[in-house]
Design an enzyme around this catalytic site. Structure first.
Site, PDB file in Angstrom:
ATOM      1  N   ASP A   1      -4.098   0.046  -5.154  1.00 38.44           N
ATOM      2  CA  ASP A   1      -2.766   0.366  -4.634  1.00 38.44           C
ATOM      3  C   ASP A   1      -1.738  -0.641  -5.127  1.00 38.44           C
ATOM      4  O   ASP A   1      -0.610  -0.300  -5.454  1.00 38.44           O
ATOM      5  CB  ASP A   1      -2.768   0.440  -3.106  1.00 38.44           C
ATOM      6  CG  ASP A   1      -3.250  -0.841  -2.432  1.00 38.44           C
ATOM      7  OD1 ASP A   1      -3.765  -1.742  -3.119  1.00 38.44           O
ATOM      8  OD2 ASP A   1      -3.124  -0.926  -1.193  1.00 38.44           O
TER       9      ASP A   1
ATOM     10  N   THR B   1       0.819  -1.209   0.000  1.00 42.45           N
ATOM     11  CA  THR B   1       0.000   0.000   0.000  1.00 42.45           C
ATOM     12  C   THR B   1       0.852   1.257   0.000  1.00 42.45           C
ATOM     13  O   THR B   1       0.586   2.207  -0.751  1.00 42.45           O
ATOM     14  CB  THR B   1      -0.941  -0.005   1.217  1.00 42.45           C
ATOM     15  OG1 THR B   1      -1.865  -1.093   1.096  1.00 42.45           O
ATOM     16  CG2 THR B   1      -1.719   1.296   1.313  1.00 42.45           C
TER      17      THR B   1
END
Length: 652
Positions: free
Chosen positions: A511, A327
């Site tokens: 992401d 992420t």
């Protein structure tokens, strides 16, 4: 030396090493069986895995043995059969066995999630114990797990007792000199491992799964702890710095671009001749959302009906790739628009404030910038990063102590606004309601807004509110993907009634992929993510050019006819002069994909290159032009240089 190893005094130590090697062998064999469909190995390849693995396992066993050799060295021989020694030995042995049992279990679960031995992700997880422990508790029956580990550890102790290893050890009669010799041998071999046996020794093969199986989990963990940040200048192949910037500036140059600085910089002014548009922008960054989940990319499970429907009516990037596998790497790409730097993401590094972010470009146009996160933004340093770069923050936070350092406000999502929560945060529906409230507030003050929204529902333990979809909560990734898709649809339906909706663009982008591990060091297909711009007022358009997360905003700014100062590496994909390329990285290996050529930069100045087949996802070694290798090095070298030397700082 043989007499020492056979002596009663060291009976427990030598049998512990045998136990550790045996269980490690079984774990490796189990992981190999699980991974067989992904590995094309010969008999010699399998032998290499186990021999290399045994070498690392022996090193770990020695590290565990050091405290006991020190203890025996200091224990007077006449105390060998004392109650004191029995209590210390029994309790210490049980504790070590319990630790190894938990480490073996952790290796299996980590492999299930990442198809890798412990790496820097595992190191990071130690910092964020709340999320990790709660995630484990929600993903696995923790009482049964702990009970099982205790029972297995007691079973090992029982076997050692039945085989009289403890009894023989308590009758040991070696003097100080011989015990000192064993201590010196143990320490000496351990030092050889520490300073000479690099974890990268296992990474010499062409199959990433085989390389990972050759490693030992605990050994890999400490190697990752040691190398959590890599200095590009020391570990990677370099070219002349001025030449590197010349190459990158030539790539970024076009008729609309004027460079502000003369050298060692990419800062430039981008001029548009159209009338600027200033819609609100909400970017939803979807946790772990692979392109392969969508029917457009061949999925037949119908788990993303909302995204599939939106796809055909949006500005969509068909061939876009994430820059990394975590992420924070996606956040780095989507906020800074730079190639990934080796080691940690800039989001988690020091000196990461007041940078030239996408948010600073929005701010230059009078926008409010705001970061929304369903969990505690303390995790992965998110709050510090966004807060020190001018974003207001809304999260489900517990840690409030550090916010005084930032000018932007922080808002905590209250219990009254939460209908469902798990280890990683509130459900996506609750997060989107917070986004709605934020947009309502900005609109009421006549302020245009740019929101960076980070979801969490598509993350283990894959739980979500009941009754939303026809897949039970907690049943696995498929259900989490379906719920994530459902929540996006509900959010768009809810905000379509808002007065600000008609002037609001929604960007949907992942992401990173749900799984990044493949047989290759960088498995290109495992970086392929969906990205689309919804409600833009632009006629539906399919962009088929190869591109990267870092190119989304330069493309959007061009469509909005913005003139702005840029200090980013992303490019307008729709520009006639755009050259297709993508950046793909792990925390060590940095990939540069240009059309079908893949260049990989790795520590020890290694450079490998492959021809990539998009249809079969196969990589074939070949020798590219020196210019392509220089191009790859130039992008990563200059990005690292700018970060380390303050060149990514914002002038706004």
């Amino acid at each position: 030396m043989k007499s020492l190893l056979r002596s009663n005094t060291f009976k427990i130590l030598t049998r512990f090493i045998i136990y550790f090697l045996l269980v490690s062998f079984l774990i490796r064999a189990g992981l190999l069986l699980i991974s067989l469909p992904k590995i094309d190995l010969s008999f010699l390849g399998v032998v290499k895995i186990f021999l290399t693995g045994a070498m690392f396992d022996f090193g770990v066993a020695l590290f565990f043995s050091i405290p006991y050799t020190v203890y025996l060295l200091l224990l007077p021989t006449k105390w060998s059969n004392s109650l004191f020694n029995k209590i210390v030995t029994y309790s210490g042995f049980f504790l070590v066995i319990l630790i190894t049992m938990f480490s073996f279990f952790a290796e299996i679960t980590f492999w299930d999630e990442f198809q890798s031995r412990f790496n820097f992700i595992a190191v990071d997880y130690l910092v964020y114990t709340y999320e990790v422990i709660h995630n484990i508790n929600e993903s696995y029956p923790l009482p049964l797990l702990i009970g099982g580990m205790i029972i297995l550890s007691m079973l090992v102790v029982y076997i050692f007792i039945k085989r009289s290893y403890f009894k023989e050890s308590f009758n040991g009669d070696l003097g100080f000199g011989k015990k000192a010799l064993m201590f010196l041998v143990t320490i000496s071999i351990s030092l050889v491992y520490i300073f000479s046996v690099n974890n990268s020794f296992a990474e010499s093969g062409k199959n990433r799964f085989a390389d990972e199986l050759s490693k030992a989990g605990i050994y890999s963990f400490f190697a990752a702890f040691k190398n959590n940040e890599l200095n590009f200048d020391k570990f990677y192949r370099l070219i002349d710095n001025q030449e590197a910037f010349k190459i990158v500036r030539n790539e970024l140059a076009d008729s609309n671009t004027t460079f502000v600085d003369t050298e060692n910089s990419i800062r430039r002014h981008i001029q548009s001749n159209g009338t600027e548009l200033h819609p609100n922008v909400i970017m939803i960054t979807i946790e772990s959302f692979s392109a392969g989940f969508m029917s457009h990319y061949g999925n037949r499970e119908n788990i993303t009906p909302v995204m599939d429907s939106l796809w055909e009516h949006s500005l969509r990037f068909n061939n876009l790739y994430a820059t990394g596998t975590r992420t924070v790497r996606g956040m780095e790409a989507l906020t800074l628009s730079v190639p990934p730097t080796p080691g940690n993401s800039i989001v988690r590094r020091p000196r990461n404030g007041h940078l030239s972010t996408v948010g600073s470009i929005f701010k230059s146009k009078g926008y409010e910038t705001h970061f929304f996160y369903g969990g505690d933004g303390y995790f992965d340093n998110m709050n510090q990063y966004f807060g020190s770069n001018g974003y207001s923050v809304t999260d489900r936070g517990r840690n409030l102590t550090s916010w005084d350092n930032f000018d932007a406000p922080r808002y905590i999502i209250p219990d009254s606004a939460v209908q469902f929560e798990n280890a990683w945060g509130i459900c996506d529906e609750d997060l989107y309601k917070a986004v709605e409230r934020g947009a309502d507030s900005s609109y009421s003050q006549s302020k245009p807004f740019y929101f960076f929204v980070m979801t969490t529902s598509n993350h283990r333990p894959y739980t979500y509110p009941p009754g939303r979809i026809d897949i039970p909560s907690g049943s696995g990734r498929k259900g989490a993907v379906r719920y994530t898709d459902y929540a996006i649809g509900k959010f768009l339906q809810d905000i379509s009634k808002k007065p600000w909706f008609q002037n609001t663009i929604v960007i949907l982008v992942a992401d990173h992929c749900a799984s990044s591990a493949g047989k290759d060091v960088i498995d290109v297909a495992k970086y392929h993510i969906p990205a689309m711009v919804v409600n833009s007022g632009i006629a539906p358009l399919s962009i088929d050019k190869l591109c990267s997360q870092i190119d989304i905003y330069p493309t959007l700014f061009s469509l909005l006819h913005w003139s702005y100062e840029s200090n980013i590496y992303g490019k307008d994909v729709l520009s006639p002069g755009y050259q297709e390329r993508a950046f793909l990285g792990t925390y060590q290996t940095l990939g540069y994909l240009k059309r079908d050529s893949l260049v990989l930069l790795a520590p020890q100045q290694n450079v490998d290159s492959y021809l990539y087949d998009y249809n079969t996802n196969q990589q074939k070694e070949y020798k590219p032009s020196p210019a392509l290798i220089q191009e790859a090095i130039a992008n990563y070298q200059t990005a690292y240089f700018l970060y380390k030397n303050g060149g990514l700082k914002s002038n706004i």
